[in-house]
Design an enzyme around this catalytic site. Structure first.
Site, mmCIF file in Angstrom:
data_model
loop_
_atom_site.group_PDB
_atom_site.id
_atom_site.type_symbol
_atom_site.label_atom_id
_atom_site.label_comp_id
_atom_site.label_asym_id
_atom_site.label_seq_id
_atom_site.Cartn_x
_atom_site.Cartn_y
_atom_site.Cartn_z
ATOM 1 C CB SER A 179 14.650 -6.860 47.246
ATOM 2 O OG SER A 179 14.636 -7.257 45.898
ATOM 3 N N GLY A 185 12.787 -22.656 45.823
ATOM 4 C CA GLY A 185 12.173 -21.498 45.167
ATOM 5 C C GLY A 185 13.146 -20.426 44.705
ATOM 6 C CB ALA A 245 4.181 -17.948 46.112
ATOM 7 C CG ASP A 275 5.578 -13.842 41.573
ATOM 8 O OD1 ASP A 275 6.784 -13.525 41.504
ATOM 9 O OD2 ASP A 275 4.733 -13.183 42.210
ATOM 10 N N GLY A 325 -1.688 -19.495 49.051
ATOM 11 C CA GLY A 325 -1.315 -18.083 49.201
ATOM 12 C C GLY A 325 -0.938 -17.512 47.837
ATOM 13 C CE1 TYR A 358 15.086 -16.199 49.005
ATOM 14 C CE2 TYR A 358 12.993 -16.635 47.925
ATOM 15 C CZ TYR A 358 13.880 -15.751 48.496
ATOM 16 O OH TYR A 358 13.561 -14.423 48.564
ATOM 17 N N GLY A 392 -1.198 -25.544 49.748
ATOM 18 C CA GLY A 392 -1.316 -24.120 50.045
ATOM 19 C C GLY A 392 -1.947 -23.329 48.921
ATOM 20 C CE LYS A 420 4.477 -10.322 44.698
ATOM 21 N NZ LYS A 420 4.993 -11.670 44.541
ATOM 22 C CG ASN A 427 5.512 -10.285 39.642
ATOM 23 O OD1 ASN A 427 4.980 -10.243 38.530
ATOM 24 N ND2 ASN A 427 6.673 -10.869 39.852
HETATM 25 O O1 SKM Z 1 7.375 -11.224 42.717
HETATM 26 C C1 SKM Z 1 8.665 -10.947 43.196
HETATM 27 C C2 SKM Z 1 9.008 -9.500 42.955
HETATM 28 O O2 SKM Z 1 8.939 -9.227 41.573
HETATM 29 C C3 SKM Z 1 10.418 -9.188 43.452
HETATM 30 C C4 SKM Z 1 10.700 -9.742 44.780
HETATM 31 C C5 SKM Z 1 11.874 -9.254 45.502
HETATM 32 O O3 SKM Z 1 12.675 -8.537 44.922
HETATM 33 O O4 SKM Z 1 12.022 -9.571 46.695
HETATM 34 C C6 SKM Z 1 9.954 -10.779 45.325
HETATM 35 C C7 SKM Z 1 8.734 -11.297 44.680
HETATM 36 O O5 SKM Z 1 7.591 -10.778 45.333
#
Ligand code: SKM
Length: 286
Positions: free
Chosen positions: A20, A256, A135, A107, A133, A235, A131, A71, A92
């Site tokens: 992340s 994204g 997101a 999100d 899901g 992305y 879709g 989530k 989230n």
């Molecule tokens: O919703 C976001 C989350 O807040 C942070 C994140 C990340 O850091 O990879 C991805 C998404 O799920």
């Protein structure tokens, strides 16, 4: 960055989380604004989620982000939910106000702001979404709350989320001024007429995501037109097969990446009351 006896803790709960970029975004923003906060990643699987949340709450964490696979499961651990989180059925961003946990979902806000930042105004317009899901659901709920006029969602009837999406559509139709309609993913005739009525087409499925970069749900360029906005929530790669096709037709495109930036910026605001320096963060990490 200095850690002090007063440093407030924020972070990310999910598994995996090591990839992340949220710690970079948030810690740089804390540093630049001189805020005594830190953001850490915690690899927490579903079976440990409750224990982790109770422990972090007991330690006085200020708030945290939640990512896959937690989530949905975290919803039942919240004391309150924001309107968007309640509609989406997923959280989230958690805010801890003295032991009271509020679950939010940033999100969809991230998506709407990324569209706005790219120069597109889709309020009052129609939108076609591929879709259903997590997101895609967040995008649809926030778009409806923000005033998008009509949303056409294309999904597979055998999708595990079909019932959830039907319920979401019903609630959005009842609780917002947006009209939400569901279609079978293979219904090309409807897809064609929905795209024609829409200002924006959004791919919310993983089709086209690395490493399967040679796939796209839309292969026929006659479904697209110059000036149509086409967004892919993916992305990686930066330009999916769908976005390449759309660009070749003269569509406006965006991926994204900035949805991630702006969802983080909104979480940051909810925890600190300050605006994330998004221009700096975008230049540094995106
Ligand atoms: O919703 C976001 C989350 O807040 C942070 C994140 C990340 O850091 O990879 C991805 C998404 O799920």
């Amino acid at each position: 960055m200095k850690i002090s006896g007063n440093t407030k803790l924020t972070g990310l709960l999910g598994s995996p989380v090591a990839h992340s970029i949220s710690p970079l975004m948030h810690n740089e923003s804390f540093r630049v604004l001189g805020l005594d906060y830190v953001y850490l990643c915690f690899d927490v699987k579903e079976n440990c989620l409750k224990t982790a949340v109770e422990g972090l709450k007991a330690c006085g964490i200020r708030g945290f982000n939640v990512t896959m696979p937690n989530k949905n499961r975290i919803v039942s651990l919240m004391d309150h939910l924001s309107p968007a989180a309640s509609l989406i059925g997923a959280v989230n961003t958690v805010i801890n106000d003295g032991g009271v946990l509020t679950g939010c979902n940033t999100d969809g806000v991230g998506f709407m702001r990324s569209a706005h930042a790219a120069g597109y105004d889709i309020i009052g317009q129609e939108m076609t979404v591929l879709g259903n899901g997590g997101a895609a659901t967040a995008v649809c709920a926030q778009a409806a709350l923000d005033g998008v006029k009509r949303i056409h969602i294309f999904l597979r009837r055998e999708s595990t989320y079909y019932d959830r999406t039907e319920k979401l559509a019903k609630r959005l139709n009842e609780e917002t001024s947006c009209e939400v309609l569901l279609y079978e993913q293979g219904d090309v005739e409807s897809l064609q007429s929905c795209i024609l009525q829409s200002a924006i087409l959004v791919n919310g499925t993983p089709v086209g995501m690395s490493p399967d970069v040679d796939h796209s749900l839309i292969e026929d360029s006659s479904l697209l037109r110059p000036g149509l906005i086409v967004s892919d929530l993916i992305y990686e790669p930066k330009e999916t097969k769908l976005l390449k096709l759309a660009r070749s037709v003269g569509c406006h495109t965006f991926n994204g990446m900035y949805m991630l930036l702006y969802q983080g910026a909104e979480s940051f605001r909810l925890w600190t009351g300050h605006m994330m320096p998004v221009d700096r963060i975008r230049k540094m990490y995106f």
